[in-house]
Write an enzyme that holds these catalytic residues in place. Structure first.
Site, PDB file in Angstrom:
ATOM      1  N   LEU A   1       0.814  -1.208   0.000  1.00 39.29           N
ATOM      2  CA  LEU A   1       0.000   0.000   0.000  1.00 39.29           C
ATOM      3  C   LEU A   1       0.855   1.269   0.000  1.00 39.29           C
ATOM      4  CD1 LEU A   1      -2.752  -1.139   2.530  1.00 39.29           C
ATOM      5  CD2 LEU A   1      -2.860  -1.126   0.024  1.00 39.29           C
ATOM      6  N   ASP A   2       2.052   1.179   0.540  1.00 40.10           N
ATOM      7  CA  ASP A   2       2.976   2.328   0.527  1.00 40.10           C
ATOM      8  C   ASP A   2       4.158   1.974  -0.375  1.00 40.10           C
ATOM      9  OD1 ASP A   2       4.150   4.735   1.017  1.00 40.10           O
ATOM     10  OD2 ASP A   2       4.813   4.272   3.041  1.00 40.10           O
ATOM     11  N   PHE A   3       3.897   1.967  -1.672  1.00 38.70           N
ATOM     12  CA  PHE A   3       4.873   1.517  -2.674  1.00 38.70           C
ATOM     13  C   PHE A   3       5.660   2.732  -3.163  1.00 38.70           C
ATOM     14  CE2 PHE A   3       6.797  -0.309  -6.262  1.00 38.70           C
ATOM     15  CZ  PHE A   3       6.522  -1.660  -6.363  1.00 38.70           C
ATOM     16  N   ARG A   4       6.654   3.147  -2.356  1.00 36.57           N
ATOM     17  CA  ARG A   4       7.459   4.308  -2.722  1.00 36.57           C
ATOM     18  C   ARG A   4       8.940   3.990  -2.535  1.00 36.57           C
ATOM     19  NH1 ARG A   4       4.501   9.202   0.391  1.00 36.57           N
ATOM     20  NH2 ARG A   4       4.061   7.553   1.910  1.00 36.57           N
TER      21      ARG A   4
END
Length: 283
Positions: free
Chosen positions: A66-69
């Protein structure tokens, strides 16, 4: 990411404390990556492709980050690895119609089909795929890519940017074919443009000084590039006005291309059994 060990204990302040010991990686700095060779950037993208495939087919099912950074990843031995799994999820969104399967991103949006089971089809996988495209592929792949690979890379970028390969990260796996292409196609077809330039071969010899800087280089104080063969090394040396010699090393990149030092002069040559020097012959 390699887990070397873990320790579970209760503390007075925080109950149920779990401490993990993992391999050490370097923080991912996109600006620094853009200054590296295309070959190294391609390797990072290839490792990301393998991660996408694993997430899509993990033992737990399809996993989405969900936090693909970039800050969630590190570089270990030239490959990309995810470090933070706190925001990983195996839940596929429930739905009653296609309108419930809406994915919104800053640049574009997607609507996925709602399955008969009432789940948005491949939403986890497509979310990972598009995030990989917008945070990594679009920056790391096109810049200074070999010309013979650009049509293939354009197709890969279009497929990932449109999330269209039947909803699967397998659409990216065409990248698996590219290492052999980048070595065997682009560089075997090169021809020496300065055919009249001659070089004198000096075996078991090295030029320790006479360095100049070039880009992209594997050495920050010298011009160290990878080549497919002698012909390509000659073509590169001929393309630099300051290049008067080059030295073949016995080192190769991860795709098997040979590393070569390019030099401004050949006044001081020293013995070295692991290197071969080529000196430009002038009239």
């Amino acid at each position: 990411f390699q887990l070397y060990g873990y320790c579970y204990q209760d503390s007075n302040d925080i109950p149920d404390t779990l401490t993990t010991i993992t391999e050490l990686g370097s923080p991912l700095e996109m600006i620094q990556l853009l200054q590296t060779s295309w070959e190294d950037r391609f390797r990072i993208c290839l490792s990301l492709v393998r991660l996408l495939h694993y997430l899509a087919h993990s033992p737990l099912g399809s996993v989405t980050l969900l936090d693909f950074r970039p800050r969630q990843f590190v570089i270990v031995d030239g490959e990309l690895k995810v470090t933070d799994l706190d925001d990983a999820s195996i839940e596929e969104n429930s739905c009653t119609s296609n309108s419930d399967c809406f994915m919104e991103f800053p640049a574009r949006n997607f609507t996925l089909p709602c399955s008969v089971e009432g789940r948005c089809q491949n939403m986890n996988e497509k979310r990972n795929l598009y995030n990989a495209y917008r945070f990594f592929f679009t920056y790391l792949l096109p810049h200074s890519a070999p010309s013979s690979l650009r049509p293939l890379l354009d197709k890969i970028l279009n497929a990932t940017g449109n999330c269209n390969k039947h909803g699967e990260a397998n659409g990216c796996l065409a990248l698996e074919l590219s290492p052999s292409l980048s070595v065997n196609s682009e560089f075997t077809q090169k021809c020496v443009k300065s055919a009249n330039t001659k070089y004198r071969r000096v075996p078991e010899a090295f030029i320790p000084d006479e360095n100049y800087r070039c880009w992209p280089s594997y050495h920050h104080k010298a011009c160290l590039l990878s080549v497919f063969d002698i012909s390509e090394a000659i073509e590169i040396c001929d393309s630099y006005s300051q290049c008067k010699a080059f030295v073949l090393t016995n080192q190769t990149t991860w795709t098997g291309r040979q590393l070569v030092f390019f030099k401004m002069a050949s006044n001081h040559i020293v013995p070295d059994p692991d290197k071969i020097t080529y000196v430009k012959v002038t009239d």
